[in-house]
Design a protein around this motif. Structure first.
Motif, PDB file in Angstrom:
ATOM      1  N   LEU A 163      58.431 109.495  65.007  1.00  0.00           N
ATOM      2  CA  LEU A 163      57.668 108.076  65.736  1.00  0.00           C
ATOM      3  C   LEU A 163      58.318 106.971  65.160  1.00  0.00           C
ATOM      4  N   THR A 164      58.645 106.956  64.011  1.00  0.00           N
ATOM      5  CA  THR A 164      59.456 105.877  63.494  1.00  0.00           C
ATOM      6  C   THR A 164      60.663 105.296  64.370  1.00  0.00           C
TER       7      THR A 164
ATOM      8  N   SER B 121      51.389 110.082  54.695  1.00  0.00           N
ATOM      9  CA  SER B 121      51.919 110.768  55.938  1.00  0.00           C
ATOM     10  C   SER B 121      53.050 109.780  56.250  1.00  0.00           C
ATOM     11  N   TYR B 122      54.053 110.415  56.759  1.00  0.00           N
ATOM     12  CA  TYR B 122      55.316 109.620  57.143  1.00  0.00           C
ATOM     13  C   TYR B 122      55.713 110.381  58.375  1.00  0.00           C
ATOM     14  N   SER B 123      55.933 109.510  59.590  1.00  0.00           N
ATOM     15  CA  SER B 123      56.486 110.244  60.786  1.00  0.00           C
ATOM     16  C   SER B 123      57.758 109.726  61.081  1.00  0.00           C
TER      17      SER B 123
ATOM     18  N   TRP C 147      54.219 114.772  61.862  1.00  0.00           N
ATOM     19  CA  TRP C 147      53.819 114.289  60.635  1.00  0.00           C
ATOM     20  C   TRP C 147      54.060 115.099  59.401  1.00  0.00           C
TER      21      TRP C 147
ATOM     22  N   PRO D 182      65.014 105.365  59.427  1.00  0.00           N
ATOM     23  CA  PRO D 182      64.575 106.736  59.295  1.00  0.00           C
ATOM     24  C   PRO D 182      65.728 107.732  58.910  1.00  0.00           C
TER      25      PRO D 182
END
Lengths: 315, 224, 669
Positions: free
Chosen positions: C539-540, C534-536, C524, C403
């Motif tokens: 949260l990752t 979408s990529y978070s 998001w 990330p």
């Protein structure tokens, strides 16, 4: 809320199923080679044994060596958890699209290679160097295949791709055929299967993946092995669910979920048997033949894209 | 025309054409002669299958005949003759190293894009399907020529030449539902004769320069 | 009120000049450099950062006319969102360099090199960069540009006792001026149509398509050369590594971005209409730079040279994204163009952060071990834990791994490339994804490069005695790296906020922003829509930490948590020695062999003076032989021709003067 629960369930299922898939492949392979082979559940026993054994670490290892197994395991697990296994449209799928998934796998590989170099023996460096070569050539092919799917579905989210495929019904798409070929070749290379790497070799000079794990013992080795198995499962699920998504649950009813589970298990069993057959029929190639192999994968990916643009879209 | 709205048979034609294109690439990079001949045979079979499918959709009855003719000639007879030649010349285990296989393949990809760009002006909606197939056929022709440029081996060059003919035939079948039967018979006969002549030539070339590497033909020059 | 950011930015300019002025006294009192000049530099950076952030958050747009310069052309300065982003970029890196430099310049005290040169030109260099970003007419822009180029020349030539450094500096000066000339001509074209040298009248100018193309080509040549794009990149890996490390960080991290700024300013802001072929050119050149840069980075064994080559690669990526922006803009998709532009700016910011971090890390290693050669390093993570940890974050970021920050910007570039299906032309539709395959190849090769760097330098066992005895670097140095490392993580985890900051630039230049990117909440990141991708990142990282924590907790409960130390596996033969490890050259060998076509390799054995046979490997850059040496030779020979005028006879000189005077009089009559 139930969606998050099912997502959690599915994530746990990935971890639980991975050793079974490996056991199945080994079993079928053994039978094909006229051996009796280990029981189907042997990988679970192996993991258990490794977990309770004492863990040893070389004097020369740095703290990174001890952290790496956790990072590798977690990154690959997270990647696997975002792939729709039994149900579509789970909230975890929004965390990562296909490109993030590739990135998470790369994160795992980065630490795996670093861990290989950490102890400072020749084998670790050799394994890391070869692994990075293979991954460097595999990644464009993989993304080319992924782009073909994404251009068709106008989405890089796996859910989007599968939904598009489900609503379109059965079409004879040459691009999908090529992308499928590319993805299979890449999966063989990335998971260290024959003909790129031999998962059961311990012949020092031909090792790639095993060379990086040479110094690991006990629970660290368990995590690393498990991570590799989850990766195999991930690629398997990717192949069967993207190209043949039929059977996957689109609603969260118990019946649909059960059907989804059965469908994916059957599909994976067939794919595993095919893998075993392929590994029985083929020989491992020299390292410097691998670029040619991955070139073929890249060509398939490119042709997939071109046939999508030229033959399928029209306009 | 988008694939999703095509009838199934047309989709099948598209699929077969794409596979023929793929086989052209395999032919381009295949270093073993015998394997390359097999690939060529498969390509011939694919072209025959395209002809057969077009015959199923269209009304041109003679296409069935030319499908069978193509199958016999390109998928069976010519590969068999080539195979026999290779055996008689003792080249079964011959492999040829391309200098930069990846670059050659990328050049092929560039040719595909180029041929697509060439056919783009054919914008009439009704022709969209045909146009796309013609792009692929043109790519087959160009890749065949590329193969003749990059290969040293005379047999491989013949394969390149024959796969060019496959491209032309594909274009004819998909664009105009085939040529008149007389023309097709003539072309087929020409191919056969060419094949026989190539066979004779191979032996002649090897007699005089002791190899089938066409780069050595420059030894035949009279002035030093 | 809306003028306050501009005032702040101008005061940061004065602070930079002040730092330069104080350094003039450093010849007498060396401590001044460390205690006053470098902290002032950091302060100037902080002021620029605040000014830039202020502009971006308040979306202000301030301009002023300074009572300087020519009577008919006073200096125009302006602070708009585009300048704001680059002020932030300069400020972040300079602030960290200020923290780091205090301890780093210490080891130059008592050295033979002049501290006045170091401090004086550092301040001027920063002032030049700040003024380029603030300039609002071509005149100020060119003055600032030349100040930047010239002062950095002196910094490259700082350790001029080595002939190689002098050569590098000369090459740098030459190329900077060829580039500067192209930029000047480009401004000339724009000014001719606009009727004035200030940017406002250039913006209003209506260029014919041909002249717009000429202006674009000149700007691309000039700024691209400064940004180190292939095939004109050969000066960069020569010049950047030989400057002191904190200046290398500024040059690679910031100065290359100033070139990007100039390019965006001229092409997107001043030049107006764009043509699709410009976008294709940019994508092609960017792709070539990315690939060439990373492949040459991979085979280097000198750490700083490796980092410099990797700058070529990253600038290539930035230009790919800019090319996408031009392509989408010219085909009538301003919202997609905005996405690509924001991705380019994001990557520029990220590269500034992680490349400076890595250069500072290389400086820390140099400081502790006096070693730049990777093949002498090894095991530094245990000797320098802080530097090692921060360097790891830098490696992860530059390898575009989630990330961290590098991943977000590359992901955004992929996303905008995948919107190519919107294009009408089928050929473009197929070319753009192929360009992104090149990007993917590049990304994977970068990962290989930085596995090599980290694995060889920080892991394994020390390959030489002085590395084995390396000491941790002083606190100030790791604090500077720590700030940058923290920013790398922050920029990776909070992409929606960063995009929100960059949004005003897209609105300013293209008329539309990327509001949809954060539409689904800050968790998001959805560049097009939630269905498309979408990529978070939050949260990752949260899930990564949670699962890892759970696994550790689970193992810790059990009795077998403790590990036993043992010897590494030696195959039953002798214990492995450090020299048995894979070296930097051997790690890169497989990839070097696969891409052999690109390199000029001189490999063999040679007998050293001590009679020991050694392996020899030299890898040269083909671009140097093809492009640079001919230019250098041409300049050299023309200089020799001109030198004939200088015969030493005074009467001849007077004769030349007379002839010139006569010609001039004839011209104006």
């Amino acid at each position: 809320m139930s969606a998050w629960f099912i997502a959690l369930l599915q994530a746990l299922l990935c971890v639980a199923l991975a050793p079974l898939l490996v056991g199945w492949v080994r079993r079928v392979k053994a039978r094909l080679q006229n051996r009796r082979g280990a029981p189907l559940l042997q990988p679970y026993a192996d993991l258990h044994k490794l977990m309770i054994k004492e863990t040893r670490v070389a004097h020369t290892a740095s703290p990174l060596f001890r952290v790496a197994p956790y990072i590798v395991f977690v990154a690959i697990w997270l990647a696997c958890a975002t792939v729709p296994l039994i149900a579509l449209d789970l909230p975890t799928a929004g965390i990562a699209d296909i490109i993030v998934l590739v990135g998470l796998l790369a994160l795992g590989r980065f630490f795996l290679a670093l861990a290989g170099m950490d102890v400072g023996t020749a084998f670790g460096g050799m394994g890391a160097s070869r692994e990075m070569l293979i991954s460097a050539l595999a990644e464009p092919a993989l993304l080319m295949a992924v782009f073909t799917l994404a251009m068709t579905a106008h989405s890089t989210s796996l859910v989007g791709v599968m939904e598009h495929h489900l609503t379109d019904g059965f079409l004879l798409r040459p691009s999908y055929l090529f992308a499928f070929g590319a993805l299979v070749l890449v999966a063989l290379a990335e998971c260290g299967r024959i003909p790129v790497d031999n998962p059961s070799t311990h012949l020092e000079l031909t090792m790639v993946h095993e060379a990086m794990l040479l110094e690991y013992t006990g629970r660290h080795l368990a995590l690393m092995e498990w991570a590799a198995w989850i990766k195999l499962l991930l690629y398997g699920v990717l192949i069967v669910n993207v190209f043949l998504p039929w059977g996957i649950a689109t609603v969260f009813t118990p019946a649909a979920l059960a059907l989804g589970l059965i469908a994916v298990v059957v599909k994976l069993a067939l794919l595993g048997a095919a893998l075993a057959l392929g590994e029985t029929l083929m020989a491992k190639m020299r390292l410097f033949r691998v670029p040619g192999f991955l070139n073929l994968a890249l060509l398939l990916g490119l042709l997939g894209l071109l046939s999508h643009v030229i033959l399928e879209v029209g306009a | 025309m988008s694939l999703a709205v095509m009838p199934l048979l047309q989709q099948f034609v598209v699929l077969l054409a794409a596979l023929a294109l793929f086989l052209s690439f395999v032919l381009l990079a295949q270093t073993r002669l015998v394997a390359a001949i097999h690939v060529f045979a498969w390509q011939g079979a694919l072209v025959a299958a395209v002809t057969f499918t077009v015959a199923l959709t269209g009304h041109a009855g003679h296409l069935y005949f030319s499908a069978i003719l193509t199958l016999i000639l390109k998928a069976l007879l010519i590969p068999w003759m080539l195979h026999r030649l290779v055996r008689r010349l003792g080249l079964e285990r011959h492999t040829e190293r391309l200098r930069h296989p990846a670059l050659v393949v990328m050049a092929g990809v560039a040719l595909v894009i180029f041929s697509y760009w060439l056919v783009l002006p054919m914008v009439e909606q009704g022709l969209a399907f045909t146009r796309n197939i013609i792009a692929v056929s043109l790519a087959l022709v160009l890749i065949g020529l590329l193969m003749m440029v990059f290969r040293h081996q005379a047999v491989a060059q013949v394969l390149g030449f024959m796969s060019m003919e496959n491209g032309l035939f594909l274009a004819a079948v998909s664009a105009t539902a085939g040529m008149p039967l007389v023309v097709e018979l003539g072309v087929a006969f020409d191919l056969l004769v060419a094949m026989v002549l190539f066979g004779v030539f191979f032996f002649q070339i090897r007699e005089s320069i002791d190899s089938l590497d066409v780069d050595r033909l420059n030894r035949l020059t009279e002035v030093e | 009120m809306s003028d306050s950011p501009l005032v702040l930015a101008l005061s940061s300019l004065w602070l930079a000049l002040g730092s330069s002025a104080i350094s003039l006294l450093a010849g007498r009192e060396p401590r001044l450099l460390r205690l006053a000049a470098v902290p002032l530099l950091g302060l100037a950076g902080t002021a620029a950062l605040v000014a830039g952030l202020w502009t971006l958050i308040a979306e202000t747009n301030a301009s002023a006319i300074l009572p300087l310069g020519l009577p008919w052309l006073p200096w125009h300065v302006r602070l708009d969102p585009l300048s704001g982003v680059f002020l932030v970029l300069i400020g972040l890196v300079t602030g960290a360099v200020g923290l780091y430099g205090r301890d780093y310049v210490r080891h130059f005290e008592g050295g033979r090199e002049s501290l006045i040169t170091l401090g004086g030109f550092s301040g001027l260099f920063l002032a030049g960069m700040l003024l380029v970003v603030l300039a609002d007419d071509a005149f100020v822009f060119m003055i600032a540009w030349e100040v930047m180029s010239l002062s950095s020349y002196f910094l490259v030539a700082f350790q001029h006792e080595q002939a190689a450094n002098r050569r590098a500096a000369f090459l740098y000066l030459l190329m900077a001026h060829v580039g500067g000339l192209a930029i000047l001509l480009g401004f000339g074209v724009l000014a001719a149509f606009g009727g004035g040298f200030d940017f406002a009248s250039m913006r209003a100018a209506e260029l014919t398509p041909l002249w717009a193309g000429v202006a674009f080509a000149l700007a691309f040549l000039g700024f691209g050369m400064k940004a180190g794009l292939a095939p004109l990149h050969a000066w960069l890996p020569e010049a950047h590594p030989v400057a002191p490390s904190h200046i290398s960080a500024l040059m690679s991290g910031v100065m290359l971005k100033v070139a990007v700024y100039g390019f965006i300013r001229v092409v997107l802001d001043l030049n107006g209409e764009v043509h699709w072929s410009w976008g294709v050119t940019l994508i092609a050149v960017g792709g070539l730079s990315a690939l060439v840069g990373v492949l040459f980075a991979l085979v280097q064994t000198d750490l700083k040279r490796l980092l410099a080559y990797s700058s070529v690669e990253n600038l290539g990526i930035v230009f790919i994204a800019l090319g996408l922006a031009l392509l989408f803009q010219s085909t009538g998709h301003p919202n997609l163009a905005a996405l690509a532009l924001v991705a380019a700016l994001y990557h520029a910011l990220n590269h500034a952060l992680f490349k400076s971090l890595l250069f500072l890390g290389a400086g820390a290693i140099l400081h502790s071990t006096h070693e730049r050669d990777l093949d002498q390093m090894g095991g530094l993570l245990r000797r320098m834990p802080w530097t090692g940890s921060f360097f790891l974050i830098g490696c992860l970021s530059i390898s575009a791994l989630p990330p961290f920050n590098g991943f977000v910007s590359e992901w955004l570039i992929f996303q905008s490339a995948l919107q190519a299906w919107n294009l009408e032309s089928g050929v473009l539709r197929s070319l753009v994804p192929i360009a992104s395959a090149v990007l993917a190849l590049t990304g994977a090769l970068v990962a290989a490069t930085f596995v090599k760097v980290y694995g060889i330098a920080f892991l394994g066992q020390a390959r030489s005695r002085h590395v084995r005895r390396a000491r941790p670097s002083p606190k100030g140095m790791w604090a500077g790296q720590g700030v940058l490392a923290a920013l790398c993580v922050l920029f990776g985890v909070l992409p929606t906020q960063i995009l929100g900051l960059l949004d005003p630039v897209a609105e300013q230049l293209l008329g539309t922003g990327v509001p949809q990117a954060g539409a689904n909440g800050w968790l998001w990141l959805t560049p097009i829509s939630a269905e498309t991708a979408s990529y978070s990142a939050p949260l990752t990282i949260l899930l990564l930490a949670l699962i890892a924590g759970a696994a550790i907790w689970w193992f810790k409960r059990r009795a077998s948590w403790r590990v036993r130390r043992c010897d590494p596996w030696d195959c039953g033969f002798a214990a492995p020695t450090p020299r048995m490890q894979y070296s930097a050259a051997s790690f890169a060998q497989p990839i070097r062999r696969v891409f052999a076509l690109l390199f000029l390799i001189d490999e063999g054995q040679e007998q050293g003076a001590d009679g020991v046979t050694r392996y020899r490997l030299r890898i040269a850059d083909r671009a140097r032989g093809w492009l640079y040496l001919p230019v250098a030779r041409a300049v050299d020979s023309s200089a020799r021709q001109v030198a004939r005028l200088q015969s030493g006879s005074v009467r001849l000189y007077l004769g030349w003067t007379l002839v010139t005077l006569l010609v001039l009089l004839w011209v104006i009559s």
